[in-house]
Motif scaffolding. Structure first.
Motif, mmCIF file in Angstrom:
data_model
loop_
_atom_site.group_PDB
_atom_site.id
_atom_site.type_symbol
_atom_site.label_atom_id
_atom_site.label_comp_id
_atom_site.label_asym_id
_atom_site.label_seq_id
_atom_site.Cartn_x
_atom_site.Cartn_y
_atom_site.Cartn_z
ATOM 1 N N CYS A 1 -30.255 -67.281 -15.745
ATOM 2 C CA CYS A 1 -31.530 -67.789 -16.252
ATOM 3 C C CYS A 1 -32.734 -67.221 -15.519
ATOM 4 N N CYS B 1 -29.708 -73.843 -14.485
ATOM 5 C CA CYS B 1 -28.716 -73.669 -15.556
ATOM 6 C C CYS B 1 -27.287 -73.956 -15.094
ATOM 7 N N CYS C 1 -27.012 -72.576 -9.486
ATOM 8 C CA CYS C 1 -28.402 -72.538 -9.927
ATOM 9 C C CYS C 1 -28.848 -73.960 -10.300
ATOM 10 N N CYS D 1 -31.094 -66.278 -10.200
ATOM 11 C CA CYS D 1 -29.933 -66.600 -11.015
ATOM 12 C C CYS D 1 -29.707 -65.498 -12.050
HETATM 13 ZN ZN ZN Z 1 -29.728 -70.285 -13.595
#
Ligand code: ZN
Ligand code: ZN
Lengths: 205, 211
Positions: free
Chosen positions: A15, A35, A32, A12
């Motif tokens: 994050c 997040c 994701c 991701c």
């Molecule tokens: Zn993420």
């Protein structure tokens, strides 16, 4: 370890979570799990569709620049303006940096975005990778946050409303072409999945 | 307790910010940078000097914000009389003229967006520096919104350009750009760059430690 068939390993960008995304069906998207960032869309015929929308956008870009944008009429006098007039006028009045900024984000970068996208996508549609295709696509992705046609369009509406009470403003062909240009650029972005383009560019080179 | 998440960093994988290819980190001598094997972009685990850059740009934006709002962004000259307009007076004129929807749009784009953006970036920067573990998902969302709305502040700059080009009728009516517009454009650009320099992965790094 980094590659297994089907479920690709992805990280991701918001994050840094590393996970395996299951293969997507058309029009599905991978988000994701930690997040919620949207990482990838499975878009049907992404390159062909983005290509057609970008070509249409290029035609409207030509029209938007060729015809008058707005004409201001007051007490028998009139002032014709073109798409580039706002930036040019700022430049000529000594506000050089501001003029260049307005021309860049309103006209030049959107134009480079369209022709850059076409330069990469047209050959890719025929399974070809042209000279500096990766560099071009990298450049297109880098300038995208700075191409602000839709903000310029809103600026035109605000300026129009501000003046309409005191005078007559004639909206030109160019303005409608500009609106169409924004529509087709939006459709093109919605059809294009950059990760798909990168994967194709890597395969072919 | 939640188990520690596997991140690209913990797996020594560099995520390319341009093409999103995962590159295995190579041991390199100091001062050398690894390039993405697919697109050639320089690879970093986190954006370099993210906090310092983002702070520097945010503080610059805060400083520019003062002249951007105090100095006239344009002057309307009609029959020899000049009327300077600031960002705020532009909005109040629209309200006085009863053009509420447009007044609201300009107010949001020119006044609300830059302030909210600056506050949001400062909160994100402080939270990351304090290694806060408070609602990382919401803070990441705040970052995404901050990055997305910045461009709309360019609205007033475009309006000034268009008005200057349209209203050029010599002594009857002329609109000239003002120096405040330059500072305002500076605020818009520095806040966009400040948001771009911020690395949201730093929010999550604090979650991985001391579980
Ligand atoms: Zn993420
Ligand atoms: Zn890459």
């Amino acid at each position: 370890m980094t590659k297994t068939a089907g479920n690709a390993l992805i990280a991701c960008h918001d994050c840094d979570l590393l996970f395996r995304a299951r293969p997507l069906r058309n029009s599905e998207r991978a988000a994701c799990p930690r997040c919620g960032a949207v990482l990838y869309h499975k878009r049907p015929q992404t390159i062909s569709r983005a290509l057609i929308y970008s070509l249409t956008a290029l035609i409207f870009f030509g029209l938007a620049n060729f015809f008058p944008f707005m004409t201001f009429k007051m007490q028998g006098r009139e002032q014709v303006t073109f798409l580039v007039s706002g930036g040019l006028e700022l430049f000529q009045q000594g506000f050089r940096g501001l003029g260049i900024l307005v021309l860049a984000v309103g006209v030049l970068l959107p134009f480079l975005r369209i022709i850059g996208t076409l330069y990469v996508l047209i050959p890719l549609e025929f399974n070809l990778v042209v000279w500096k295709a990766k560099e071009t696509f990298k450049f297109v992705e880098a300038i995208t946050p700075w191409a602000m046609m839709e903000v310029l369009m809103l600026g035109v509406i605000v300026a129009y409303v501000k003046l309409i009470d005191i005078t007559t403003i004639v909206l030109g062909t160019s303005l409608y072409s500009f609106a169409a240009l924004i529509l087709f650029m939006t459709l093109s972005s919605a059809a294009l999945e950059p990760i798909e383009v990168w994967a194709r560019l890597e395969q072919r080179s | 307790m939640k188990k520690t998440a596997v991140t690209a960093l913990s797996a020594s994988l560099l995520n390319c910010r341009t093409c999103h290819k995962l590159n295995q980190a190579q041991p390199l001598p100091r001062g050398c940078h690894q390039l993405c094997s697919r697109c050639g972009t320089r690879l970093y685990f986190r954006k370099p000097n993210s906090l310092a850059r983002s702070w520097a740009l945010t503080i610059t934006a805060l400083i520019l914000y003062i002249p951007a709002n105090l100095l006239p962004v344009m002057t309307v000259i009609s029959y020899g009389r000049g009327k300077p307009n600031t960002i705020l007076s532009g909005v109040t004129h629209l309200i006085a003229a009863g053009m509420y929807p447009i007044a609201l749009i300009v107010f949001v784009a020119s006044i609300i967006v830059p302030i909210v953006k600056l506050i949001a970036i400062i909160c994100l920067l402080i939270s990351v520096q304090k290694k806060s573990r408070w609602h990382p998902r919401q803070r990441t969302m705040l970052y995404r919104i901050t990055e997305g709305i910045g461009r709309w502040s360019m609205l007033d700059i475009f309006v000034i350009g268009i008005l200057t080009a349209l209203v050029k009728l010599g002594s009857i009516a002329t609109i000239e750009p003002g120096i405040g517009a330059v500072f305002f454009a500076g605020v818009v650009i520095t806040t966009i760059l400040a948001a771009m320099s911020f690395d949201p992965r730093l929010i999550w790094d604090a979650m991985e430690k001391e579980q």
